[in-house]
Design an enzyme around this catalytic site. Structure first.
Site, short mmCIF file in Angstrom:
data_model
loop_
_atom_site.label_atom_id
_atom_site.label_comp_id
_atom_site.label_asym_id
_atom_site.label_seq_id
_atom_site.Cartn_x
_atom_site.Cartn_y
_atom_site.Cartn_z
CE1 TYR A 101 -4.31 -0.85 -0.35
CE2 TYR A 101 -3.69 -2.64 1.12
CZ TYR A 101 -4.58 -2.07 0.23
OH TYR A 101 -5.71 -2.73 -0.09
CD GLU A 198 -0.43 -30.17 5.70
OE1 GLU A 198 -0.19 -31.39 5.73
OE2 GLU A 198 -1.02 -29.61 4.76
CG ASP A 250 -2.89 -33.42 5.77
OD1 ASP A 250 -3.01 -33.81 6.94
OD2 ASP A 250 -3.49 -32.45 5.27
#
Lengths: 368, 639
Positions: A101, A198, A250
């Site tokens: 910004y 995770e 996973d």
């Protein structure tokens, strides 16, 4: 504060030096300026046997205003460098979004108006380029990202002098890992090991089960792709506080990739591995073989997408993933084309993951 | 049709017989066998001639302009055509269409049949022509008769005759003209200024959708591309546009040609024999005189091979004649002549391509509502190229012409198709020219899709073909005594025989010719873009530097601009000046370009940059700039 000022001055001087070189090229030498930046990516990522992590190679790229593509890029880098200098001079701090910004602008005239940045990705890249150019991590520019890593367990942090005890008796919440790491200190650690998972959903489940109290562990998550602060926290606990670190993700190529970020680093941040990577950490699960060993019910298994398969094939080719164990796992995945999330253990009951699977794995690895 | 009329055909055509046959009682219903007049047939089946509801006005414009052009070209008259299309009665959808030309006119005694009787034409010969069937003008007359009570007004002035005026209608039931009024006109009443000419004015009932209206505009502007020697004045309710004459050169008119023996059939052979009826000629003589590429010896050989005995030509029966036809089908003849065709030609097409008129509709909104005004703009391309091939398609000599106009005022890609100088506006997707464009890649000429897309990123195209991103007009003209149209509507050409092959080689030719220039233009555009980028981004860079270190930002900015110009210059000094008008830009000798320009290797290059020749302009500048004070807060060594 005096010490900090000196470091800030060092960094702003580095930026001024870059500006001076560019100015000299144009004014004195009358040549096109050019910035030499280490190249980031697969073809300049090198495995270091000594450090046991991914490091950046010798290749560099030249960014100068000499092609239609590079003119904007060159301008973006200089504008970002100047913005960082201002931030440091003003003793302020900002997120990467804040920097985007702060430097927003339009380019061109009425007929041909464009945005200076196409999006935040562009400004993030520019920040990265300044890190590479100055060889200073962006946290030292006081530029951080939104915190998303979480920590729970017998550890006390000090953030800018405020003490934060992460051993919350309620089991109900975790602490965000602050990203302004220059203000962050670890005060006290009273755990036996650190377990990284995770996802935050899995962390919440484990925390709620009383795992922390039972095994005297610190739980950590990067909520998916870990930010730098989370990775550094893991490294610090392992190397400075001598905590064994285990990682669970996973059983899919994405999860394996995340687990390996902690252990060996990544191609996109190979230049910062020394600060971020924990080579002594152990990736314990979830292995593709666990799907079959724990006989995860068919309904809880997911079919691999073409993207997953591509990713796995890519991983197989990486020189640093030639370890027999990983090859075997990846081959199993490519053969069965099935993946599985840690959450799948909930099918066996909400406590199965924390009470059975994780302790089994930890015992196998000799951590408990 | 304004050409001469053969009365023979007329007589045959107007004999109307009505026979009613009664079918034996076994069947309950009766079938009447009628003969329909040609006029009735065409009115009932107007789609055969393209006169379908939406397209009535479009087809009328087309037929009238084509007739006028044919009528001028036949006597090598530079055409002046005035076409007007105005709404007469909005309530009843009545339009007045009128067309005046300076062609050869029609002899006054032939005017009624030439205007009103179907299948009456001076064009029934083996010749490259715009119209062929003797239908167009008759269709207008019949529609006017059918839908309105207005007569067709005709003024005609042919050689050695004074001007005549007619009020005509068609008797659709008999294909006969009805002359309501005829008079010789002089002086004040005269409509035709020149030595000869023809004017027709008809009232038609038709609807005109915006799409069709644009097709009419397209048709006229495209006609003017291939007929730049014609003045076409076009007037509508929206205004008047004049397509000026841009050249005095006219193509040689096409000539009638003998049929080629490979095309012989029983009908053509019998017609040939019939033509020689009154002369005592042998079959051999008739063959060699009626067909091209047929020598006396060859004719003799064919008759021998057919095993025919010698007797007067009209004594052969059909069983004997078919043998001759069959032999001819199996005999090799030389390729047919092409010199009778009338291509547009390089000179004329080039004039057309370099002064392409485009009709512009200006919408003006005033207190009385919005109004559109017609005007025309000439598109000047930056380059054109032409290529042609003579070939044989289906035994008919055919000339393929292809032209390219690139850049300049041309805004985007467009394909123009012409058949015997008639623009084809519909069914582009199924035309062989489309296939040719898809199959000949311009990419092979070093013009990459990536570059083109980058430079013409604003171009909207449905296709992803490189060439369709370029500001390029591609023209195809096929001329032949018989165009292989795909459909009866005559709007697209089929890929027959080797036609496509020849069109492809023409287009490849042109791509080869223009690719170097296109590459150059792309480079220029790229350089312009680069200079624009410098202009836009230098302030950002200078600002970043001057905020960080003490430096004379004006000098830095100027030096950077000079540097950028020099970097791009080489071939582009004038554009650089436009963008940085107040800079004391010096052009670098082309030979030095590489040394001053290439900066891909950073440090290493800096040493080589100061070679002796390029240092002239560069070192002067550094001398000039050195006095500027550059204060850096801390002593900093170079990279």
């Amino acid at each position: 504060m005096a010490l900090k000022d000196k470091r800030h001055q060092e960094i702003t001087n580095k930026i001024r030096k870059i500006m001076k070189n560019v100015g000299d090229d144009i004014l004195v030498e009358g040549i096109m300026p050019s910035l030499e930046i280490p190249k980031v990516g697969y073809d300049n990522t090198v495995w270091s046997d000594e450090k046991r992590m991914l490091t950046i190679g010798e290749k560099t790229v030249q960014v100068g205003p000499n092609s239609s593509k590079k003119i904007p890029t060159f301008a973006q880098y200089l504008v970002m460098a100047n913005a960082i200098r201002k931030l440091l001079d003003e003793e302020m701090e900002s997120t990467i979004r804040g920097m985007y910004y702060a430097t927003l602008s339009t380019v061109g005239d009425e007929n041909n108006q464009q945005k200076f940045w196409n999006g935040q990705d562009d400004s993030d890249d520019a920040i990265k380029a300044i890190e590479l150019l100055t060889n200073v991590p962006r946290e030292e520019f006081s530029v951080t990202s939104k915190p998303k890593g979480m920590i729970s367990g017998p550890i006390t942090l000090s953030v800018g002098g405020d003490l934060i005890d992460c051993n919350l008796g309620s089991r109900a919440t975790s602490q965000l890992i602050p990203t302004n790491i220059r203000d962050l200190e670890i005060v006290k650690v009273k755990a036996d090991f650190v377990m990284v998972v995770e996802k935050d959903t899995v962390l919440n489940n484990i925390r709620k089960s009383g795992f922390i109290q039972k095994y005297n562990a610190i739980l950590l998550t990067g909520s998916g792709e870990p930010d730098r602060a989370t990775r550094m926290m893991v490294k610090m606990l392992n190397e400075k506080w001598k905590m064994p670190v285990v990682i669970f993700a996973d059983a899919d190529p994405w999860g394996l990739g995340i687990a390996l970020r902690y252990k060996i680093g990544s191609e996109s941040l190979s230049y910062d591995s020394d600060r971020l990577v924990t080579p002594n950490s152990k990736v314990l699960g979830m292995m593709f073989s666990d799907i079959y060993e724990y006989n995860i019910p068919k309904v809880a298994r997911l079919a691999a997408t073409p993207e997953d398969l591509n990713r796995a094939n890519d991983m197989k080719k990486k020189p640093w993933l030639q370890d027999k164990r990983w090859k075997k796992e990846l081959n199993l995945f490519l053969e069965r084309k099935e993946k599985c999330e840690l959450d799948a253990f909930f099918k066996y009951g909400f406590k199965y993951l924390a009470d059975t699977y994780l302790p089994n794995k930890l015992r196998e690895a000799g951590v408990i | 049709m304004t050409s001469k009329v053969t009365t023979e055909v007329l007589e045959k055509g107007t004999k109307q017989t009505k026979t009613i046959l009664q079918i034996p009682q076994k069947q309950k219903s009766k079938i009447y066998y009628n003969k329909k007049a040609e006029s009735e047939f065409f009115v009932d089946n107007s789609a055969l001639a393209g006169f379908t509801g939406e397209r009535i006005l479009y087809m009328s414009v087309r037929e009238l302009i084509e007739n006028s052009l044919d009528s001028c070209e036949i006597n090598h008259i530079l055409p002046v055509i005035q076409l007007s299309l105005k709404l007469l009665d909005p309530l009843n959808d009545l339009w007045t269409i009128s067309c005046k030309d300076n062609g050869i006119g029609i002899p006054s005694d032939k005017v009624p049949v030439a205007v009103c009787s179907f299948l009456t034409s001076g064009k029934y010969v083996e010749k490259q022509q715009r119209g062929l069937f003797g239908v167009g003008l008759k269709m207008i007359a019949a529609f006017s008769t059918k839908d309105t009570d207005h007569p067709l007004k005709v003024w005609s002035k042919s050689e050695e005759e004074s001007e005549y005026y007619f009020d005509l209608r068609t008797d659709i039931g008999t294909n006969k003209p009805i002359t309501l009024f005829k008079k010789s006109v002089k002086n004040d009443e005269s409509q035709i200024e020149g030595e000869s000419g023809f004017k027709v004015e008809a009232i038609l009932r038709a609807k005109l959708s915006p799409v069709t209206k644009n097709k009419i505009y397209d048709y006229i502007s495209q006609t003017s591309i291939v007929n730049p020697y014609a003045i076409i004045i076009f007037e509508t309710d929206e205004g008047k546009v004049t397509f000026k004459r841009r050249t005095q050169i006219m193509p040689n008119p096409s000539r009638e040609v003998l049929p080629h023996p490979s095309d012989m059939d029983l009908k053509t052979l019998k017609k040939a024999i019939f033509n020689f009826m009154n002369q005592k000629t042998t079959l051999q003589g008739i063959l060699s005189n009626s067909f091209q590429k047929m020598s006396n010896d060859k004719a003799k050989d064919i008759i021998n091979r057919a095993g025919l005995t010698v007797k007067p030509a009209d004594q052969y029966d059909e069983h004997e004649l078919i043998k001759v036809v069959n032999i001819c089908k199996h005999t090799k003849f030389q390729s047919p002549n092409t010199d009778h065709l009338s291509p547009i030609g390089e000179k004329i097409l080039t004039v057309g391509m370099t002064s392409e008129y485009s009709i512009i509709l200006n919408k003006e909104t005033s207190t009385s509502g919005s109004q559109t005004h017609l005007s025309a703009k000439i598109l000047k391309p930056s380059l054109t190229a032409y290529s042609s091939r003579i070939c044989i398609v289906n035994n008919r000599p055919t000339i393929v012409e292809c032209g390219i106009a690139y850049g300049g005022d041309i805004p985007s890609f467009k394909l123009y198709r012409f058949a015997n100088k008639i623009p084809l506006l519909y069914d582009e997707g199924s035309d062989v020219a489309r296939e040719v464009i898809s199959e000949v890649g311009i990419n092979k000429m070093g013009i990459s899709k990536k570059d083109v897309k980058e430079q013409f990123s604003n171009v909207e195209t449905r296709s992803d073909r490189t060439v369709e991103y370029l500001p390029i007009h591609i023209f195809f003209h096929i001329c032949s005594t018989k165009i292989p149209y795909k459909t009866a509507g005559k709007e697209s050409i089929a890929s027959e025989g080797d036609l496509k092959k020849y069109m492809k080689s023409c287009l490849s030719d042109l791509y080869r010719k223009v690719s170097a220039q296109i590459r150059r233009e792309l480079k220029i555009k790229e350089d312009e873009n680069k200079l624009r980028l410098y202009k836009h981004y230098i302030p950002f860079i200078v600002n970043a530097i001057s905020e960080s270190i003490k430096i004379d930002s004006k000098k830095l900015s100027k030096a950077f601009q000079n540097l950028a110009e020099k970097y791009v210059s080489g071939e582009l000094s004038n554009i650089a000046k436009q963008i940085f008008p107040d800079s004391d830009h010096k052009r670098v000798e082309p030979g030095n370009k590489k040394n001053t320009v290439n900066n891909d290797n950073g440090n290493e290059n800096k040493l080589s940059k100061f070679d002796t020749r390029s240092s002239v302009s560069v070192s002067k500048q550094s001398n000039k700039i050195k006095p500027a004070k550059i204060n850096i807060p801390h002593k900093i060594t170079k990279k």
